[in-house]
Design a protein around this motif. Sequence first.
Motif, PDB file in Angstrom:
ATOM      1  N   GLY A  18      69.086  35.570  49.937  1.00 37.72           N
ATOM      2  CA  GLY A  18      70.437  35.699  49.082  1.00 37.72           C
ATOM      3  C   GLY A  18      70.307  34.498  48.033  1.00 37.72           C
ATOM      4  O   GLY A  18      70.961  34.582  47.016  1.00 37.72           O
ATOM      5  N   ILE A  19      69.578  33.468  48.377  1.00 39.53           N
ATOM      6  CA  ILE A  19      69.320  32.274  47.525  1.00 39.53           C
ATOM      7  C   ILE A  19      68.771  32.609  45.961  1.00 39.53           C
ATOM      8  O   ILE A  19      69.278  32.381  45.135  1.00 39.53           O
ATOM      9  N   TRP A  20      67.785  33.543  46.123  1.00 36.81           N
ATOM     10  CA  TRP A  20      67.180  33.883  44.963  1.00 36.81           C
ATOM     11  C   TRP A  20      67.957  34.900  44.173  1.00 36.81           C
ATOM     12  O   TRP A  20      68.108  34.697  43.115  1.00 36.81           O
ATOM     13  N   VAL A  21      68.687  36.010  44.941  1.00 38.09           N
ATOM     14  CA  VAL A  21      69.650  36.846  44.233  1.00 38.09           C
ATOM     15  C   VAL A  21      70.608  35.931  43.647  1.00 38.09           C
ATOM     16  O   VAL A  21      71.072  36.236  42.536  1.00 38.09           O
ATOM     17  N   THR A  22      71.104  34.939  44.313  1.00 41.50           N
ATOM     18  CA  THR A  22      72.145  34.150  43.709  1.00 41.50           C
ATOM     19  C   THR A  22      71.760  33.611  42.563  1.00 41.50           C
ATOM     20  O   THR A  22      72.244  33.616  41.366  1.00 41.50           O
ATOM     21  N   LEU A  23      70.601  32.756  42.697  1.00 43.14           N
ATOM     22  CA  LEU A  23      70.185  31.601  41.586  1.00 43.14           C
ATOM     23  C   LEU A  23      69.553  32.664  40.423  1.00 43.14           C
ATOM     24  O   LEU A  23      69.852  32.212  39.115  1.00 43.14           O
ATOM     25  N   LYS A  24      69.126  33.741  40.672  1.00 45.18           N
ATOM     26  CA  LYS A  24      68.861  34.844  39.420  1.00 45.18           C
ATOM     27  C   LYS A  24      70.048  35.107  38.410  1.00 45.18           C
ATOM     28  O   LYS A  24      69.709  35.058  37.358  1.00 45.18           O
ATOM     29  N   PHE A  25      71.068  35.558  38.822  1.00 41.71           N
ATOM     30  CA  PHE A  25      72.216  35.638  38.431  1.00 41.71           C
ATOM     31  C   PHE A  25      72.991  34.424  37.614  1.00 41.71           C
ATOM     32  O   PHE A  25      73.405  34.343  36.571  1.00 41.71           O
ATOM     33  N   VAL A  26      73.064  33.537  38.567  1.00 47.60           N
ATOM     34  CA  VAL A  26      73.513  32.291  37.995  1.00 47.60           C
ATOM     35  C   VAL A  26      72.829  31.547  36.803  1.00 47.60           C
ATOM     36  O   VAL A  26      73.280  31.061  35.977  1.00 47.60           O
ATOM     37  N   SER A  27      71.362  31.600  36.911  1.00 41.73           N
ATOM     38  CA  SER A  27      70.590  30.871  35.835  1.00 41.73           C
ATOM     39  C   SER A  27      70.840  31.957  34.649  1.00 41.73           C
ATOM     40  O   SER A  27      71.059  31.286  33.402  1.00 41.73           O
ATOM     41  N   MET A  28      70.681  33.172  34.680  1.00 40.42           N
ATOM     42  CA  MET A  28      71.037  34.139  33.649  1.00 40.42           C
ATOM     43  C   MET A  28      72.648  33.799  32.932  1.00 40.42           C
ATOM     44  O   MET A  28      72.584  33.668  31.684  1.00 40.42           O
ATOM     45  N   SER A  29      73.470  33.533  33.762  1.00 39.17           N
ATOM     46  CA  SER A  29      74.887  33.421  33.420  1.00 39.17           C
ATOM     47  C   SER A  29      74.883  31.925  32.640  1.00 39.17           C
ATOM     48  O   SER A  29      75.609  31.845  31.569  1.00 39.17           O
ATOM     49  N   ILE A  30      74.112  31.054  33.007  1.00 41.02           N
ATOM     50  CA  ILE A  30      74.115  29.630  32.497  1.00 41.02           C
ATOM     51  C   ILE A  30      73.516  29.803  31.205  1.00 41.02           C
ATOM     52  O   ILE A  30      74.174  29.136  30.206  1.00 41.02           O
ATOM     53  N   ILE A  31      72.406  30.518  31.169  1.00 44.93           N
ATOM     54  CA  ILE A  31      72.092  30.442  29.786  1.00 44.93           C
ATOM     55  C   ILE A  31      72.770  31.164  28.786  1.00 44.93           C
ATOM     56  O   ILE A  31      72.896  30.715  27.558  1.00 44.93           O
ATOM     57  N   ALA A  32      73.188  32.344  29.186  1.00 45.06           N
ATOM     58  CA  ALA A  32      74.180  33.198  28.236  1.00 45.06           C
ATOM     59  C   ALA A  32      75.247  32.546  27.886  1.00 45.06           C
ATOM     60  O   ALA A  32      75.672  32.283  26.857  1.00 45.06           O
ATOM     61  N   GLY A  33      75.919  31.589  28.890  1.00 44.67           N
ATOM     62  CA  GLY A  33      77.098  30.753  28.617  1.00 44.67           C
ATOM     63  C   GLY A  33      76.997  29.589  27.592  1.00 44.67           C
ATOM     64  O   GLY A  33      77.764  29.275  27.047  1.00 44.67           O
ATOM     65  N   PHE A  34      75.601  28.961  27.885  1.00 40.89           N
ATOM     66  CA  PHE A  34      75.427  27.865  26.969  1.00 40.89           C
ATOM     67  C   PHE A  34      75.004  28.474  25.656  1.00 40.89           C
ATOM     68  O   PHE A  34      75.468  27.561  24.473  1.00 40.89           O
ATOM     69  N   ILE A  35      74.265  29.439  25.465  1.00 41.08           N
ATOM     70  CA  ILE A  35      74.137  29.816  23.971  1.00 41.08           C
ATOM     71  C   ILE A  35      75.341  30.307  23.390  1.00 41.08           C
ATOM     72  O   ILE A  35      75.787  29.949  22.228  1.00 41.08           O
ATOM     73  N   LEU A  36      76.178  30.922  23.975  1.00 43.00           N
ATOM     74  CA  LEU A  36      77.542  31.416  23.433  1.00 43.00           C
ATOM     75  C   LEU A  36      78.484  30.577  23.295  1.00 43.00           C
ATOM     76  O   LEU A  36      79.197  30.347  22.464  1.00 43.00           O
ATOM     77  N   GLY A  37      78.368  29.299  24.167  1.00 44.48           N
ATOM     78  CA  GLY A  37      79.212  28.280  24.146  1.00 44.48           C
ATOM     79  C   GLY A  37      78.750  27.400  22.940  1.00 44.48           C
ATOM     80  O   GLY A  37      79.767  26.904  22.219  1.00 44.48           O
ATOM     81  N   ILE A  38      77.555  27.308  22.583  1.00 44.92           N
ATOM     82  CA  ILE A  38      77.417  26.541  21.235  1.00 44.92           C
ATOM     83  C   ILE A  38      77.927  27.238  20.064  1.00 44.92           C
ATOM     84  O   ILE A  38      78.234  26.723  19.327  1.00 44.92           O
ATOM     85  N   LEU A  39      77.586  28.636  19.849  1.00 46.41           N
ATOM     86  CA  LEU A  39      78.212  29.283  18.958  1.00 46.41           C
ATOM     87  C   LEU A  39      79.732  29.050  18.590  1.00 46.41           C
ATOM     88  O   LEU A  39      80.126  29.003  17.658  1.00 46.41           O
ATOM     89  N   LEU A  40      80.286  29.272  19.792  1.00 37.36           N
ATOM     90  CA  LEU A  40      81.773  29.175  20.008  1.00 37.36           C
ATOM     91  C   LEU A  40      82.011  27.504  19.471  1.00 37.36           C
ATOM     92  O   LEU A  40      83.286  27.670  18.695  1.00 37.36           O
ATOM     93  N   ALA A  41      81.482  26.657  19.704  1.00 39.35           N
ATOM     94  CA  ALA A  41      82.044  25.283  19.580  1.00 39.35           C
ATOM     95  C   ALA A  41      81.863  25.236  17.931  1.00 39.35           C
ATOM     96  O   ALA A  41      82.633  24.528  17.426  1.00 39.35           O
ATOM     97  N   LEU A  42      80.622  25.769  17.348  1.00 43.36           N
ATOM     98  CA  LEU A  42      80.378  25.676  15.909  1.00 43.36           C
ATOM     99  C   LEU A  42      81.413  26.427  15.166  1.00 43.36           C
ATOM    100  O   LEU A  42      81.847  25.867  14.118  1.00 43.36           O
ATOM    101  N   CYS A  43      81.893  27.529  15.836  1.00 44.63           N
ATOM    102  CA  CYS A  43      83.138  28.103  15.125  1.00 44.63           C
ATOM    103  C   CYS A  43      84.381  27.490  15.107  1.00 44.63           C
ATOM    104  O   CYS A  43      85.226  27.412  14.407  1.00 44.63           O
ATOM    105  N   LYS A  44      84.652  26.676  16.195  1.00 42.85           N
ATOM    106  CA  LYS A  44      85.510  25.716  16.482  1.00 42.85           C
ATOM    107  C   LYS A  44      85.879  24.576  15.336  1.00 42.85           C
ATOM    108  O   LYS A  44      86.808  24.036  14.957  1.00 42.85           O
ATOM    109  N   ILE A  45      84.499  24.174  14.772  1.00 44.39           N
ATOM    110  CA  ILE A  45      84.462  23.169  13.910  1.00 44.39           C
ATOM    111  C   ILE A  45      84.265  23.433  12.609  1.00 44.39           C
ATOM    112  O   ILE A  45      84.106  22.511  11.696  1.00 44.39           O
TER     113      ILE A  45
END
Length: 219
Positions: A18-45
Amino acid sequence: MNLDFTQIVPYIPFILEGIWVTLKFVSMSIIAGFILGILLALCKITKVPFLKRLADVYTSIFRGTPLILQLMIIYFAVPQLTGYDIPEFLTAVLAFGLNSAAYVSEIIRAGILAVDKGQTEAAEALGVPYKPMMLNIILPQAIKNILPALMNEFITLTKESAIVSTIGYLDLMRRAQIVGADIYRNFEPLLLAGFIYWVMVYVMTQIGKVVERKLRYSD
């Protein structure tokens, strides 16, 4: 105390998987959240009112509603409207990625605004276009300043990942629950899962400290 850890020994490989299963989707979520977060931050400014308002509404919705509700909507409600069953893994990545983006955008926005305005004025005076200026000058400085806050967000995301067990995703938490139901003993497998979560968070914290130290000495 009525404890017997020997009963979970045969199940340890199943739980550890379950460690790998958990880290697999968490890492993908972090990458997606980081990229989208940058775009949203740029939109806010940005100076475009529509984009700024859109980013603010997005952040308000995802920060103002429970993560588990967002997870349930994507997994149970969206298929009702579309007729398409979303797999557990994709549901987890979407829910955690979209939710994390709202928090990451605020962290990055604050980091960008904290960068000395003289940096922007100097780049504009030299004729540096907005995109290269943001990618090569402003964002690197902002991320260096907000790295601790970003690491805290990613650590929180890792801990909250346990709620995907509610949709049957075979993450670390779900596997511990299955073992507990199988042997009619819940304390031992849940304690093991808690220890594993602690180790994962500890490792992430140490990695964050190393990266932060290297960035600080690179000045």
